[in-house]
Structure formats: C-alpha cells, structure tokens
Design a protein around this motif. Sequence first.
Motif, PDB file in Angstrom:
ATOM      1  N   UNK A  18     106.577  72.829  -3.673  1.00  0.00           N
ATOM      2  CA  UNK A  18     105.463  71.980  -4.381  1.00  0.00           C
ATOM      3  C   UNK A  18     104.275  72.410  -4.097  1.00  0.00           C
ATOM      4  N   UNK A  19     103.893  72.888  -2.922  1.00  0.00           N
ATOM      5  CA  UNK A  19     102.688  73.325  -2.446  1.00  0.00           C
ATOM      6  C   UNK A  19     102.176  74.451  -3.315  1.00  0.00           C
ATOM      7  N   UNK A  20     102.842  75.381  -3.170  1.00  0.00           N
ATOM      8  CA  UNK A  20     102.739  76.750  -4.151  1.00  0.00           C
ATOM      9  C   UNK A  20     102.266  76.170  -5.550  1.00  0.00           C
ATOM     10  N   UNK A  21     103.083  75.184  -6.329  1.00  0.00           N
ATOM     11  CA  UNK A  21     103.051  74.804  -7.480  1.00  0.00           C
ATOM     12  C   UNK A  21     101.704  74.163  -7.625  1.00  0.00           C
ATOM     13  N   UNK A  22     101.198  73.404  -6.620  1.00  0.00           N
ATOM     14  CA  UNK A  22      99.920  72.936  -6.700  1.00  0.00           C
ATOM     15  C   UNK A  22      98.831  73.804  -6.839  1.00  0.00           C
ATOM     16  N   UNK A  23      98.777  74.801  -5.844  1.00  0.00           N
ATOM     17  CA  UNK A  23      97.777  75.714  -5.505  1.00  0.00           C
ATOM     18  C   UNK A  23      97.569  76.728  -6.779  1.00  0.00           C
ATOM     19  N   UNK A  24      98.971  76.882  -7.198  1.00  0.00           N
ATOM     20  CA  UNK A  24      98.852  77.965  -8.428  1.00  0.00           C
ATOM     21  C   UNK A  24      98.473  77.510  -9.657  1.00  0.00           C
ATOM     22  N   UNK A  25      98.803  76.187  -9.935  1.00  0.00           N
ATOM     23  CA  UNK A  25      98.552  75.477 -11.158  1.00  0.00           C
ATOM     24  C   UNK A  25      96.970  75.385 -11.515  1.00  0.00           C
ATOM     25  N   UNK A  26      96.400  75.788 -12.192  1.00  0.00           N
ATOM     26  CA  UNK A  26      94.923  75.415 -12.452  1.00  0.00           C
ATOM     27  C   UNK A  26      94.649  74.132 -12.716  1.00  0.00           C
ATOM     28  N   UNK A  27      93.590  73.312 -12.450  1.00  0.00           N
ATOM     29  CA  UNK A  27      93.451  72.056 -12.623  1.00  0.00           C
ATOM     30  C   UNK A  27      93.488  71.715 -14.227  1.00  0.00           C
ATOM     31  N   UNK A  28      93.960  70.648 -14.550  1.00  0.00           N
ATOM     32  CA  UNK A  28      93.626  69.946 -16.151  1.00  0.00           C
ATOM     33  C   UNK A  28      92.442  69.579 -16.111  1.00  0.00           C
ATOM     34  N   UNK A  29      91.571  69.412 -17.230  1.00  0.00           N
ATOM     35  CA  UNK A  29      90.257  68.998 -17.301  1.00  0.00           C
ATOM     36  C   UNK A  29      90.609  67.853 -18.535  1.00  0.00           C
ATOM     37  N   UNK A  30      89.975  66.649 -18.057  1.00  0.00           N
ATOM     38  CA  UNK A  30      89.868  65.664 -18.925  1.00  0.00           C
ATOM     39  C   UNK A  30      88.322  64.974 -19.287  1.00  0.00           C
ATOM     40  N   UNK A  31      87.595  65.337 -20.257  1.00  0.00           N
ATOM     41  CA  UNK A  31      86.260  65.060 -20.535  1.00  0.00           C
ATOM     42  C   UNK A  31      85.880  64.013 -21.340  1.00  0.00           C
ATOM     43  N   UNK A  32      85.553  62.809 -20.780  1.00  0.00           N
ATOM     44  CA  UNK A  32      85.397  61.906 -21.855  1.00  0.00           C
ATOM     45  C   UNK A  32      83.876  61.510 -21.634  1.00  0.00           C
ATOM     46  N   UNK A  33      83.245  61.352 -23.206  1.00  0.00           N
ATOM     47  CA  UNK A  33      82.150  61.452 -23.630  1.00  0.00           C
ATOM     48  C   UNK A  33      82.013  60.117 -24.402  1.00  0.00           C
ATOM     49  N   UNK A  34      81.156  59.090 -24.121  1.00  0.00           N
ATOM     50  CA  UNK A  34      80.808  58.016 -24.880  1.00  0.00           C
ATOM     51  C   UNK A  34      79.537  58.244 -25.675  1.00  0.00           C
ATOM     52  N   UNK A  35      79.378  57.384 -26.591  1.00  0.00           N
ATOM     53  CA  UNK A  35      78.362  57.493 -27.612  1.00  0.00           C
ATOM     54  C   UNK A  35      77.332  56.539 -27.758  1.00  0.00           C
ATOM     55  N   UNK A  36      76.288  56.706 -27.279  1.00  0.00           N
ATOM     56  CA  UNK A  36      75.142  55.931 -27.254  1.00  0.00           C
ATOM     57  C   UNK A  36      75.117  54.842 -26.398  1.00  0.00           C
ATOM     58  N   UNK A  37      75.848  55.068 -25.312  1.00  0.00           N
ATOM     59  CA  UNK A  37      76.100  54.089 -24.340  1.00  0.00           C
ATOM     60  C   UNK A  37      74.912  54.642 -23.234  1.00  0.00           C
ATOM     61  N   UNK A  38      74.005  53.616 -22.719  1.00  0.00           N
ATOM     62  CA  UNK A  38      73.019  53.749 -21.832  1.00  0.00           C
ATOM     63  C   UNK A  38      73.626  53.997 -20.296  1.00  0.00           C
ATOM     64  N   UNK A  39      72.683  54.646 -19.457  1.00  0.00           N
ATOM     65  CA  UNK A  39      73.047  54.607 -17.900  1.00  0.00           C
ATOM     66  C   UNK A  39      73.320  53.166 -17.685  1.00  0.00           C
ATOM     67  N   UNK A  40      72.530  52.216 -17.936  1.00  0.00           N
ATOM     68  CA  UNK A  40      72.675  50.656 -17.394  1.00  0.00           C
ATOM     69  C   UNK A  40      73.927  50.104 -17.970  1.00  0.00           C
ATOM     70  N   UNK A  41      74.739  50.778 -18.950  1.00  0.00           N
ATOM     71  CA  UNK A  41      75.860  49.652 -19.478  1.00  0.00           C
ATOM     72  C   UNK A  41      77.084  49.878 -18.840  1.00  0.00           C
ATOM     73  N   UNK A  42      77.081  50.087 -17.534  1.00  0.00           N
ATOM     74  CA  UNK A  42      78.221  50.099 -16.702  1.00  0.00           C
ATOM     75  C   UNK A  42      78.087  49.028 -15.507  1.00  0.00           C
ATOM     76  N   UNK A  43      78.962  48.346 -14.997  1.00  0.00           N
ATOM     77  CA  UNK A  43      78.883  47.659 -13.559  1.00  0.00           C
ATOM     78  C   UNK A  43      78.476  48.550 -12.568  1.00  0.00           C
ATOM     79  N   UNK A  44      78.921  49.803 -12.351  1.00  0.00           N
ATOM     80  CA  UNK A  44      78.587  50.607 -11.201  1.00  0.00           C
ATOM     81  C   UNK A  44      77.290  50.694 -11.155  1.00  0.00           C
TER      82      UNK A  44
END
Length: 586
Positions: A18-44
């Motif tokens: 399982x360790x080998x599996x993790x290190x040899x498997x390249x990471x998946x990428x999930x890129x989420x882009x919102x549209x016209x959302x301001x920096x300020x439109x999040x509680x964080x």
Amino acid sequence: MNKLLFLLLIPAILLSCSKKHKSENPPNIILILSDDQGWGDLSINGNTNISTPNIDNLAKSGVIFDRFYVCPVCSPTRAELLTGRYHVRGGVYSTSEGGERLDLDETTIADVFKNAGYATAAYGKWHNGMQPPYHPNARGFDDYYGFCSGHWGNYYSPMLEHNGEIVKGEGFIIDDFTEHGLNFIEKNKDAPFFLYLPFNTPHAPMQVPNYWWNNYKSKQLKMRHRDPEKEDIMFTRSALAMSENIDWNVGRILEKVDELGLSENTIIIYLSDNGPNSWRWNGDMKGKKGSTDEGGVRSPMFLKWDGTIKGGKTIKEIAGAIDLLPTLTDLANIKYNPEKQLDGISLKPLLMDKSPDWQERLIFSHWGNRTSVRNQKYRLDNKNQLYNLENDPGQREDVSKGNVEIARQLTEAKIKWEKEVLSELNTNEKRPFTIGHHDFKYNQIPARDGVAHGNIKRSNQWPNCSFFTNWKSTSDSITWNVKVLADGDFELVVYYTCPAKDVGSTFELSFGKEKLTGKIIEPHDPPLKGEEQDLIPRWESYVKDFKPLNIGTIHLTKCEGLLTLKATDVPGSQVMDFRLMMLKRI
Ligand SMILES: [Ca+2]
C-alpha cells in the motif's frame, strides 16, 4: 518459506504494497474555479453575511494564498491557468465573438497531464473557444460537459453539450456539473486523473434554487461594500446564495474524495476567475470585476494535499493563475519542458519548504487598455498611481510622490511588459471560425459567432447565448466567416422556433458553390425562458427551447469563405428565430 512464516508476513507485505501504491501513484488534481465570486464572498475571508463551511475547511486543512491574482474577467483567467502564461500571449482579447479563443500553438495544462497518462475532464463553462480545434476536447480534455460560451441564459436543465453533441442538462447547472465530476472521480479512482470544474456561478443570470435563496431573500446584511450607496442588496443576496450552493457542491466533492480513500493522493484547488460582479463587501478593496485594481484581480486561492502538504498555513508571497501549471506539474513530478516561455513559476517551495529561497517578483494585470503591476508591497495602477498595500489595502492614497524610485521602477517594468508581452496580442486579427476538423464529429455554429444583415437582429446586445430574430425577408441574411479544415460531408441541423402562423418559409445555406435548402414545416413556439427564475433583472439574453430540424447533407471542401444562410421564400411575417446550426461530419 513455511506457511506459518508467510501468514505472519502478510500484514507487512500488504503494508509495503500500500505504501508503494501511494508513492508510485501520481497525485490526482481537482481544480475548482468559481465565476465572478469575489475574494470576500466566503466566510473564511471574514464575511459574516455568508457561511461556506466546506470551502473554509478546504482552506483550513490546506494552504491559503493571501494575495493570489487572476485577471479582471473570465476568458483571460482561464487562458492563464490553462497555459501558465499571460493571456495576451495566447491571443485572448475579448470574452465573445471569437476573441476568447486561446491560440492553437499554446499547450494547456490538460495537454501536459494527458501526455503524462492522466485521465482528463472538464465540466462547466469553458470560454476559450468553441469549434475544434479550440474546443476543450481538442485542448487535452478527454471528456467535456458544459457550455463553451461566456454566459448562459438559464441555469435549470438548459441546453448544454457533451463532447460537442447538444444535450439537455439535468437540474440546477452547478449541481449537474458537480454530479459529472463525482462520476468522473468514481470512474477513475484507480488511475491518476485531472478534473477541471469551471463553475459558472455566481455569474449572472442570478438564479439559484429556493433551498439556497430562502435564507437570503430577506436577510439583513451586516457587512456592506465600502461605498454602501453603490450596493444593490438583492444582487448581493443572490450572489451569496449562489456561493452557498457552490460551497455545498464543493463539500460533495471533498466527501467523495474522502469516501474513496483518495484524499492523500489528491491535490484540490479552489479559486475564482475575477473580482465580484457587483459592489458588495470585499475586504475594503478598490474595484470589482473588470478592474485592474486589487478588488478586480485578487482571488481566494486554497490548495490542499493531505499528508504531503502541511495545512494551516497562509502564504503571504504574491502568486497568480499563471503559476498553476508550473506548480501542479512540479507537485505531480511531471517532466515538462515548455516550448514557449512560461510567465508563472512553481509555488512548490512556498508550499513545501520551511524557509524557501524566494525572489521578489512582479505580477501584471491587464484588461482593455489598462495595465497595473503588483510587487510584494505596492500596486502601480493603470494611471501610474502608486499604492502601498501594506498600509493602505483600500488603495486610497497615491504615494508615488513620496516613493519616486519605486514608482519609476514599476512604471518602467510596466512599459517593458507592454512592449515585450502585450505586443504579442493582435486585437485586429479576425480569425475565421474553424469547422470540419477531421478528428471531430460536431461543429456548432451559433448565432453568437454570426453576423446579421438586413432586418435581422440579435436577441440581446451580448452575443454569448443570443439568437437571431426579426428575420423578415429574402434580402436578409446571416453570415459566418469560416475556415473548413478538411473536406467532408456534413449533416446539417438548424435549431429554430417559429409560430404556426409563419410556417412555410424556405431557406438556403450556401458555401461557395455548395447549397442546401430547407423548409420550416412544423411550428414550434415556446416562450422565452429565464426571467421566471431570475432573482435580479438581467441585461443578458433570455433563451428558448429551440427545436432541431434536420435539413440534409452538404459537402464542404477545405477552404476559407462565407457561410451564408438566406431565406428563399417568406409566406408569413417572419422566417424563424435562429439559435444555432450543427454540422455533423458523416
Ligand atoms: Ca468571471
């Protein structure tokens, strides 16, 4: 090996596998882009008007980029995150009528990941070109579902496309795009994948299901824009309700990744494509969407990779959409030698190193005829006024007179950038619309890309998802400047509406010597859609459910010319309302 020893060793063998599996498997990428959302439109980011717990958790368990820059509007930001280069280098000068297309000699992040063996998909608003080879399927994405235009008129089960073919969406558009994303993750859980989710909200039209709207429709908003008299409260409420819907969908993605045990092997990124689309609370920053000031180009940006990148960190160094390609290829350990110079740099040292060796840099923002430039401390705006963002984050006081040397250096850097980078952009170039690419079946030719002559009018001043109307006579026509890329026979389908009293018109599509004629026989007269769902009156097109009408087959030969649609007989008061033509290679 005796049997007992082997049985005793099983847990160790499994662990090492399982360790080998993790290190040899390249990471998946999930890129989420919102549209016209301001920096300020999040509680964080401190907005107590809204609650976005899922995005906040993503930010807290990952890394926060405090000053992350995108472009003032949609298409340019998409071009920059796809290529790692300033959008002007990639030929993007507009958001419609072909000016949003990303040059064909640009390599996209999806090309790079696909070449590295990743499964790739994009679900959402593309906005960098519709007809192949500008289409996402030709830019490295194996699977695409969404719309290629910059604006869509209706968010409830609208007309969309799947790999070029017209389909009907299912339910609220963001929930639908997310559903496609979840299925893609599930399907590719054992292989490395790259998933791009360019959501199209809270971009107008302001529509969101009641479940989200009910909390907001009469909510008192404690946090307001710095010039409260400019703020349209109902617009703010709708943008925040739409942002909470995005948050719920982000939560579904995070949950799926955890449920499949992929969180330690998946890099998840969240950002927006430009500043807020209205005057609302945005951390006291100056400017909104369209502006090259801080409020127009600063985006939220969170990146998490559980187990590899230590979370809970805020990175103060300036960074931008141009850095995503070099950063993600670096993190995924993909060897990529770009043919063209990248403007972005890998942010990996900032993400991984305790005390990174990091050079001072400049990030340029450009739109229309305005350019501003940012270093770590200052922004020189489009009028060469200088602002110290550390003391004056709201850009209220021009300090160029007290900081002559800094103002001079940044002004010179801007002149140099305009001379060396902006000069690559040719806004006068009118590239024809490409059709008939031999590797692609579907060629959508929408009203958006056409030119109306005579009485014919566009349904709205913004071409995006408009249709042609007021087609009255045989002297009216619609033309498209096209380039046929390869010879072939194409089935032609016209998407139209026409009331019963006006059926019977005949029309002709011609290209050079080739002609194909059709006739409107069946009435189809649905009402305009969209207004009934709008929370805020709009300025963009309403839509209709247009009916496909198969006209027959036309042969097109490789050349550039004018594709012309004309009526040959108009027995009623109009020919039809025209939305698009689909040419299907047979
Ligand atoms: Ca946008």
